[in-house]
Design a protein around this motif. Structure first.
Motif, PDB file in Angstrom:
ATOM      1  N   GLY A 107       0.922  -1.053   0.097  1.00 17.75           N
ATOM      2  CA  GLY A 107      -0.050  -0.083   0.017  1.00 17.75           C
ATOM      3  C   GLY A 107       0.734   1.306  -0.009  1.00 17.75           C
ATOM      4  O   GLY A 107       1.779   1.344  -0.819  1.00 17.75           O
ATOM      5  N   LYS A 108       0.735   2.119   1.097  1.00 11.44           N
ATOM      6  CA  LYS A 108       1.460   3.317   1.124  1.00 11.44           C
ATOM      7  C   LYS A 108       2.446   3.153   2.116  1.00 11.44           C
ATOM      8  O   LYS A 108       3.174   4.083   2.489  1.00 11.44           O
ATOM      9  CB  LYS A 108       0.570   4.500   1.560  1.00 11.44           C
ATOM     10  N   PHE A 109       2.618   1.811   2.553  1.00 10.59           N
ATOM     11  CA  PHE A 109       3.983   1.713   3.537  1.00 10.59           C
ATOM     12  C   PHE A 109       4.768   1.126   2.819  1.00 10.59           C
ATOM     13  O   PHE A 109       5.080   0.235   2.072  1.00 10.59           O
ATOM     14  CB  PHE A 109       3.192   1.001   4.711  1.00 10.59           C
ATOM     15  N   GLN A 110       6.256   1.364   3.418  1.00 11.73           N
ATOM     16  CA  GLN A 110       7.466   0.861   3.073  1.00 11.73           C
ATOM     17  C   GLN A 110       8.010   0.147   4.652  1.00 11.73           C
ATOM     18  O   GLN A 110       8.245   1.027   5.529  1.00 11.73           O
ATOM     19  CB  GLN A 110       8.472   1.779   2.477  1.00 11.73           C
ATOM     20  N   LEU A 111       8.392  -0.821   4.603  1.00  5.88           N
ATOM     21  CA  LEU A 111       8.978  -1.472   5.907  1.00  5.88           C
ATOM     22  C   LEU A 111      10.308  -2.225   5.565  1.00  5.88           C
ATOM     23  O   LEU A 111      10.666  -3.006   4.613  1.00  5.88           O
ATOM     24  CB  LEU A 111       8.182  -2.630   6.115  1.00  5.88           C
ATOM     25  N   SER A 112      11.133  -2.063   6.723  1.00  4.63           N
ATOM     26  CA  SER A 112      12.289  -2.728   6.717  1.00  4.63           C
ATOM     27  C   SER A 112      12.603  -2.918   8.118  1.00  4.63           C
ATOM     28  O   SER A 112      12.759  -2.299   9.108  1.00  4.63           O
ATOM     29  CB  SER A 112      13.597  -1.885   6.432  1.00  4.63           C
ATOM     30  N   TYR A 135      27.986 -10.525  23.971  1.00  9.06           N
ATOM     31  CA  TYR A 135      26.970 -10.992  23.011  1.00  9.06           C
ATOM     32  C   TYR A 135      25.622 -10.152  23.068  1.00  9.06           C
ATOM     33  O   TYR A 135      25.198  -9.924  24.289  1.00  9.06           O
ATOM     34  CB  TYR A 135      26.683 -12.460  22.741  1.00  9.06           C
ATOM     35  N   LYS A 136      24.973 -10.041  21.958  1.00  9.76           N
ATOM     36  CA  LYS A 136      23.792  -9.327  21.853  1.00  9.76           C
ATOM     37  C   LYS A 136      23.133  -9.246  20.883  1.00  9.76           C
ATOM     38  O   LYS A 136      23.658  -9.337  19.570  1.00  9.76           O
ATOM     39  CB  LYS A 136      23.932  -7.713  22.089  1.00  9.76           C
ATOM     40  N   LEU A 137      21.552  -9.585  20.723  1.00  7.92           N
ATOM     41  CA  LEU A 137      20.637  -9.521  19.922  1.00  7.92           C
ATOM     42  C   LEU A 137      20.263  -8.074  19.559  1.00  7.92           C
ATOM     43  O   LEU A 137      19.689  -7.477  20.536  1.00  7.92           O
ATOM     44  CB  LEU A 137      19.627 -10.404  20.172  1.00  7.92           C
ATOM     45  N   ILE A 138      20.233  -7.669  18.321  1.00  5.91           N
ATOM     46  CA  ILE A 138      20.249  -6.171  18.045  1.00  5.91           C
ATOM     47  C   ILE A 138      19.002  -6.070  16.820  1.00  5.91           C
ATOM     48  O   ILE A 138      19.351  -6.531  15.943  1.00  5.91           O
ATOM     49  CB  ILE A 138      21.330  -5.482  17.525  1.00  5.91           C
ATOM     50  N   PRO A 139      17.893  -5.735  17.332  1.00  3.79           N
ATOM     51  CA  PRO A 139      16.596  -5.627  16.368  1.00  3.79           C
ATOM     52  C   PRO A 139      16.879  -4.079  15.470  1.00  3.79           C
ATOM     53  O   PRO A 139      17.283  -3.271  16.216  1.00  3.79           O
ATOM     54  CB  PRO A 139      15.470  -5.851  17.288  1.00  3.79           C
ATOM     55  N   SER A 140      16.127  -4.138  14.619  1.00  6.05           N
ATOM     56  CA  SER A 140      16.130  -2.751  13.815  1.00  6.05           C
ATOM     57  C   SER A 140      14.659  -2.760  13.203  1.00  6.05           C
ATOM     58  O   SER A 140      14.227  -3.733  12.607  1.00  6.05           O
ATOM     59  CB  SER A 140      17.212  -2.571  12.721  1.00  6.05           C
ATOM     60  N   LEU A 141      14.188  -1.368  13.053  1.00  6.92           N
ATOM     61  CA  LEU A 141      12.996  -1.270  12.258  1.00  6.92           C
ATOM     62  C   LEU A 141      13.059   0.195  11.687  1.00  6.92           C
ATOM     63  O   LEU A 141      13.256   0.953  12.098  1.00  6.92           O
ATOM     64  CB  LEU A 141      11.811  -1.376  13.405  1.00  6.92           C
ATOM     65  N   HIS A 142      12.206   0.015  10.416  1.00  4.72           N
ATOM     66  CA  HIS A 142      12.063   1.351   9.828  1.00  4.72           C
ATOM     67  C   HIS A 142      10.917   1.082   9.091  1.00  4.72           C
ATOM     68  O   HIS A 142      10.645   0.291   8.288  1.00  4.72           O
ATOM     69  CB  HIS A 142      13.367   1.730   8.739  1.00  4.72           C
ATOM     70  N   LEU A 143       9.906   2.007   9.325  1.00  3.80           N
ATOM     71  CA  LEU A 143       8.645   2.207   8.515  1.00  3.80           C
ATOM     72  C   LEU A 143       8.307   3.319   8.152  1.00  3.80           C
ATOM     73  O   LEU A 143       8.566   4.673   8.799  1.00  3.80           O
ATOM     74  CB  LEU A 143       7.500   1.493   9.526  1.00  3.80           C
ATOM     75  N   LYS A 144       8.041   3.442   6.690  1.00  5.22           N
ATOM     76  CA  LYS A 144       7.575   4.925   6.267  1.00  5.22           C
ATOM     77  C   LYS A 144       6.217   4.697   5.507  1.00  5.22           C
ATOM     78  O   LYS A 144       5.936   3.739   5.102  1.00  5.22           O
ATOM     79  CB  LYS A 144       8.451   5.021   5.212  1.00  5.22           C
ATOM     80  N   ARG A 153       5.977  10.376   6.495  1.00  5.25           N
ATOM     81  CA  ARG A 153       6.431  10.151   7.898  1.00  5.25           C
ATOM     82  C   ARG A 153       7.131   8.710   8.110  1.00  5.25           C
ATOM     83  O   ARG A 153       6.645   7.972   7.176  1.00  5.25           O
ATOM     84  CB  ARG A 153       5.357  10.244   8.905  1.00  5.25           C
ATOM     85  N   GLU A 154       7.981   8.684   8.761  1.00 11.01           N
ATOM     86  CA  GLU A 154       8.655   7.534   8.993  1.00 11.01           C
ATOM     87  C   GLU A 154       9.191   7.421  10.588  1.00 11.01           C
ATOM     88  O   GLU A 154       9.294   8.501  11.105  1.00 11.01           O
ATOM     89  CB  GLU A 154       9.809   7.271   8.004  1.00 11.01           C
ATOM     90  N   ILE A 155       9.122   6.215  10.984  1.00 10.13           N
ATOM     91  CA  ILE A 155       9.758   5.931  12.263  1.00 10.13           C
ATOM     92  C   ILE A 155      10.628   4.863  12.213  1.00 10.13           C
ATOM     93  O   ILE A 155      10.656   3.867  11.428  1.00 10.13           O
ATOM     94  CB  ILE A 155       8.477   5.341  13.277  1.00 10.13           C
ATOM     95  N   LEU A 198      11.738   9.759  14.741  1.00 15.42           N
ATOM     96  CA  LEU A 198      10.426   9.931  14.024  1.00 15.42           C
ATOM     97  C   LEU A 198      10.540  11.166  13.152  1.00 15.42           C
ATOM     98  O   LEU A 198      11.119  12.186  13.806  1.00 15.42           O
ATOM     99  CB  LEU A 198       9.268  10.102  15.366  1.00 15.42           C
ATOM    100  N   ALA A 199      10.503  11.080  11.790  1.00 18.67           N
ATOM    101  CA  ALA A 199      10.572  11.944  10.865  1.00 18.67           C
ATOM    102  C   ALA A 199       9.316  12.465  10.142  1.00 18.67           C
ATOM    103  O   ALA A 199       8.561  11.342   9.933  1.00 18.67           O
ATOM    104  CB  ALA A 199      11.757  11.767   9.918  1.00 18.67           C
ATOM    105  N   ASN A 200       9.241  13.698   9.694  1.00 21.51           N
ATOM    106  CA  ASN A 200       8.142  14.106   8.935  1.00 21.51           C
ATOM    107  C   ASN A 200       8.698  14.834   7.786  1.00 21.51           C
ATOM    108  O   ASN A 200       9.706  15.593   7.787  1.00 21.51           O
ATOM    109  CB  ASN A 200       7.152  15.135   9.588  1.00 21.51           C
ATOM    110  N   HIS A 201       8.194  14.715   6.540  1.00 21.28           N
ATOM    111  CA  HIS A 201       8.665  15.216   5.179  1.00 21.28           C
ATOM    112  C   HIS A 201       7.650  15.869   4.560  1.00 21.28           C
ATOM    113  O   HIS A 201       6.625  15.297   4.407  1.00 21.28           O
ATOM    114  CB  HIS A 201       9.315  13.964   4.304  1.00 21.28           C
TER     115      HIS A 201
END
Length: 232
Positions: A107-112, A135-144, A153-155, A198-201
């Motif tokens: 849709g209008k979303f882009q996810l990583s 040692y460490k587990l490192i999550p990452s998330l990017h949603l636009k 907007r994206e987080i 949190l970013a707004n364009h």
């Protein structure tokens, strides 16, 4: 021996000190990296990867400080004391990391979204052998979200670790110039960073505007501590 003279009084000094220092460094680095990308559909893909490295650092250090005193009868300078330091520092750094990253759009979303595993092992030896494991587990998330042609907007959330290098771990005191010296700490642990954003364009015909809010946390900070010492 030559006769040192006080610059201010132009008379022989009562005693003086000579310094001799010598050191050698050997650095070896080996890295292995592999990445794989699998296209799941026209909009989605999966990325996998692994990275392994071995870092070896060895340093030999020799220091000799000799104190001389003036014989008031003969005017000659004789050796009064000598301090010798002969040390070596051996460092092995092992690091292994693997990651998986899923990215695409709907849709209008882009996810990583991804997950990364990192492990570091530092082994140092001088007066004693010190082994530290992290040692460490490192999550990452990017949603636009593309709300309209002029606004999106994206987080995002990211985290990473930064292990100390061999210079920061090296406990041998190294001098530069006449007044400065540095020494490391072999018991240091990796720094850990966390960041949320949190970013707004806004995009217009001839201009654009970005408004970003972010929070950042940093733990196990590796820094420098300064002190003043009086040389004997």
């Amino acid at each position: 021996l030559y006769q040192p003279v006080s610059v201010e009084q132009s008379v022989p000094v009562k005693n003086y000190t000579t310094d001799f220092k010598d050191y050698s460094d050997n650095i070896h680095l080996l890295k292995l990296k592999a990445d794989y990308v699998q296209r799941l559909s026209s909009k989605w893909k999966l990325e996998l990867g692994v990275l392994a490295s071995v870092n070896h650092f060895f340093q030999d250090f020799y220091s000799e400080r000799t104190n001389f005193k003036r014989n008031n009868v003969t005017g000659e300078y004789v050796e009064s004391s000598k301090n010798i330091a002969d040390k070596s520092f051996d460092y092995y750094g092992y690091a292994v990391s693997s990651y998986g990253l899923l990215s695409g759009g709907f849709g209008k979303f882009q996810l990583s979204a991804g997950l990364r595993f990192e492990q570091t092992i530092n082994q140092t030896r001088m007066d004693e052998k010190i082994v530290s494991t992290f040692y460490k587990l490192i999550p990452s998330l990017h949603l636009k979200q593309i709300v309209s042609k002029s606004y999106s907007r994206e987080i995002s959330y990211t985290s990473r670790i930064l292990p100390p290098n061999y210079g920061q771990l090296n406990p041998i005191s190294l001098s530069w110039g006449d007044y400065f010296k540095s020494v490391g700490n072999p018991k240091l642990e990796p720094e850990v960073f966390y960041q949320a954003e949190l970013a707004n364009h806004w995009i217009w015909a001839k201009s654009n505007f970005v408004l970003t809010f972010f929070a950042k946390n940093r733990s196990n900070i590796i820094g420098k501590w300064y002190s003043v010492e009086q040389d004997e």
